[in-house]
Design a protein around this motif. Structure first.
Motif, PDB file in Angstrom:
ATOM      1  N   UNK A 255       0.817  -1.212   0.000  1.00 32.62           N
ATOM      2  CA  UNK A 255       0.000   0.000   0.000  1.00 32.62           C
ATOM      3  C   UNK A 255       0.851   1.263   0.000  1.00 32.62           C
ATOM      4  N   UNK A 256       2.103   1.154   0.421  1.00 31.34           N
ATOM      5  CA  UNK A 256       2.970   2.333   0.491  1.00 31.34           C
ATOM      6  C   UNK A 256       3.122   3.005  -0.873  1.00 31.34           C
ATOM      7  N   UNK A 257       3.159   2.196  -1.924  1.00 34.13           N
ATOM      8  CA  UNK A 257       3.323   2.771  -3.265  1.00 34.13           C
ATOM      9  C   UNK A 257       2.143   3.644  -3.665  1.00 34.13           C
ATOM     10  N   UNK A 258       0.988   3.459  -3.021  1.00 35.25           N
ATOM     11  CA  UNK A 258      -0.214   4.202  -3.387  1.00 35.25           C
ATOM     12  C   UNK A 258      -0.415   5.438  -2.511  1.00 35.25           C
ATOM     13  N   UNK A 259       0.552   5.730  -1.649  1.00 36.90           N
ATOM     14  CA  UNK A 259       0.479   6.965  -0.860  1.00 36.90           C
ATOM     15  C   UNK A 259       0.543   8.200  -1.749  1.00 36.90           C
ATOM     16  N   UNK A 266      -7.712   7.003  -3.076  1.00 42.43           N
ATOM     17  CA  UNK A 266      -6.694   5.940  -3.028  1.00 42.43           C
ATOM     18  C   UNK A 266      -5.637   6.277  -1.979  1.00 42.43           C
ATOM     19  N   UNK A 267      -5.204   7.530  -1.935  1.00 50.92           N
ATOM     20  CA  UNK A 267      -4.202   7.921  -0.932  1.00 50.92           C
ATOM     21  C   UNK A 267      -4.736   7.707   0.478  1.00 50.92           C
ATOM     22  N   UNK A 297       4.913  13.257  -8.146  1.00 51.01           N
ATOM     23  CA  UNK A 297       4.107  14.382  -8.609  1.00 51.01           C
ATOM     24  C   UNK A 297       3.092  14.860  -7.580  1.00 51.01           C
ATOM     25  N   UNK A 298       2.401  13.950  -6.920  1.00 47.93           N
ATOM     26  CA  UNK A 298       1.291  14.323  -6.047  1.00 47.93           C
ATOM     27  C   UNK A 298       1.676  14.339  -4.564  1.00 47.93           C
ATOM     28  N   UNK A 299       2.947  14.178  -4.294  1.00 52.86           N
ATOM     29  CA  UNK A 299       3.389  14.140  -2.900  1.00 52.86           C
ATOM     30  C   UNK A 299       3.144  15.440  -2.140  1.00 52.86           C
ATOM     31  N   UNK A 300       3.343  16.629  -2.714  1.00 55.31           N
ATOM     32  CA  UNK A 300       3.111  17.857  -1.938  1.00 55.31           C
ATOM     33  C   UNK A 300       1.676  17.978  -1.422  1.00 55.31           C
TER      34      UNK A 300
END
Length: 466
Positions: A255-259, A266-267, A297-300
């Motif tokens: 699941x870590x990859x979907x953070x 999903x996050x 890309x979506x981490x921030x």
């Protein structure tokens, strides 16, 4: 007869003179049957010239020739109940008319209703799959009419024991309501394997069907081999179901990859899975955002979803200058998540070369649109600016209720730049003279103040970054 009615009524009259049924009715569309039924009824009530009277049906003898499909359709839909009832004898053995027979089961005339229900009860059990594909969408629409549930009850009884290939054939029609109905029947009867349901959830074109299939996969225990299609789906709801199932199958680490997924749902599911396993996702987000070279890309924005304003806001400001537009846009969205109101620092984001960043900036600034300098927005609507900058600046003028909006919108609507005009049409921008605030699907409502607590984890948002 009005000029607007003439073409339609001419088509109806053509049915009486040999015009093909498929030239008038989209037989595969329930709306097509409902529309022609109403059109014929109205034409007869208006006594339109050229339509047959059908008196021969009420006086027909054993040697009376069978009517053509066109004349029979007109008879089944006419405003005279005696004609509609008499026409049923000729329609019973013509499968293409099963949709109209289903409609007549809710007829306002009692004798028509009773006879039609007897005809439908005899026709449904032996109907071929192709015939049912015509009739079922109409029956599903008609069930919501007054007295329309009788046909639906007959259909349920028929399909409860129908061969599996009939249910599969219904699932292949283009009508979404029919496909959902067929999927429910297949689930009740166990006609799909878990692998088949996972494939439907991952690949189907309708989100509702994907959602229903993925829910069924989870309810069945989601064996490990079924998770691959779910996790690879392009639909966020389906991926979230797969991520939720990772923990149930003992694969929580995946699941870590979907953070950092593009879907906020999903996050959120990935964070839940890790927390259930005793792991805090916040340090993972901070570590991902600490290295500009590898930041997802979506981490921030994901960091803003569960981070602390005092600790993490400086990181977001730094990432607004990242070389990748998606990262910059995600950081600007994160500023909105933290309810940042520094307009002097936010306004320059409207000049970003990336339309994605400017879109996020306009969403963030729209909350305080009435506090933005009008001159700054007007300057950005001028010639020489990129189309995406001019369009979003105009949008903010409208959100602020600016008196200059109407004139500016009129000027931009006539601009020679085709991209700008296309963007304005997409945003539904129309020149106006009143001071009413522009309502655009791209401008969110003003959020309530005082409901953001430092350190709180707001509910996930679905959007470009949520």
């Amino acid at each position: 007869m009005t000029g607007e009615e003439t073409p339609r009524d001419a088509v109806l009259r053509g049915l009486a003179h040999g015009r093909r049924l498929t030239d008038v009715v989209d037989v595969w569309s329930p709306e097509g049957w409902l529309d022609v039924d109403q059109r014929v009824r109205n034409a007869y009530r208006r006594c339109e010239p050229g339509l047959p009277r059908h008196d021969w049906l009420t006086t027909a003898g054993p040697h009376t020739p069978a009517p053509t499909d066109g004349r029979l359709l007109l008879a089944l839909c006419t405003s005279d109940g005696r004609i509609r009832e008499a026409a049923l004898a000729h329609a019973a053995d013509r499968p293409v008319f099963l949709p109209l027979i289903a409609l007549r089961t809710a007829d306002w005339a009692g004798p028509v209703r009773e006879r039609t229900r007897a005809v439908l009860a005899a026709a449904l059990p032996g109907a071929e799959a192709g015939t049912l594909r015509l009739a079922v969408p109409v029956i599903l629409r008609g069930r919501h009419r007054e007295r329309g549930n009788a046909a639906f009850r007959m259909l349920e009884e028929t399909l409860a024991t129908a061969p599996p290939e009939v249910i599969h054939a219904l699932f292949r029609v283009r009508d979404r309501a029919t496909r959902l109905f067929a999927l429910d029947l297949a689930l009740d009867r166990g006609l799909y394997t878990i692998e088949e349901l996972a494939r439907i959830a991952a690949e189907d074109v309708h989100v509702g069907i994907r959602d229903r299939a993925s829910t069924a996969v989870l309810a069945a225990g989601a064996p490990g081999e079924s998770l691959g299609p779910l996790l690879a789906s392009t639909c966020g709801r389906v991926r979230s179901a797969g991520v939720t199932a990772l923990r149930k199958t003992g694969r929580t680490a995946e699941a870590e990859a979907f953070l950092f997924d593009r879907s906020g749902l999903v996050r959120a599911c990935a964070r839940w899975a890790l927390r259930q396993d005793g792991r805090d996702p916040l340090p993972l987000y901070r570590a991902a955002c600490a290295d500009p070279a590898t930041v997802p890309d979506h981490a921030p924005f994901a960091l803003a979803e569960c981070g602390d304003r005092a600790t993490d806001l400086p990181v977001l400001w730094e990432l607004t200058g990242h070389e990748r537009p998606r990262v910059r846009a995600s950081a600007v969205a994160g500023l909105r998540r933290f309810d940042v109101a520094d307009l002097a620092r936010l306004l320059p984001f409207l000049d970003d070369p990336s339309p994605r960043v400017v879109w996020e900036a306009s969403r963030t600034l729209s909350v305080w649109a009435d506090r933005l300098p009008e001159a700054e927005l007007l300057r950005r609507t001028g010639p020489g600016r990129p189309a995406h900058v001019r369009a979003r600046a105009l949008q903010l003028l409208g959100a602020a209720g600016s008196a200059a909006y109407g004139e500016t919108a009129g000027r931009l609507a006539e601009d020679p730049d085709p991209e700008l005009r296309s963007r304005l049409r997409y945003m539904r921008v129309r020149p106006r003279t009143s001071s009413h605030v522009l309502v655009s699907p791209c401008v969110p409502p003003r959020p309530r103040r005082g409901n953001t607590r430092p350190g709180a984890a707001p509910a996930p948002q679905n959007g470009r970054h949520g």
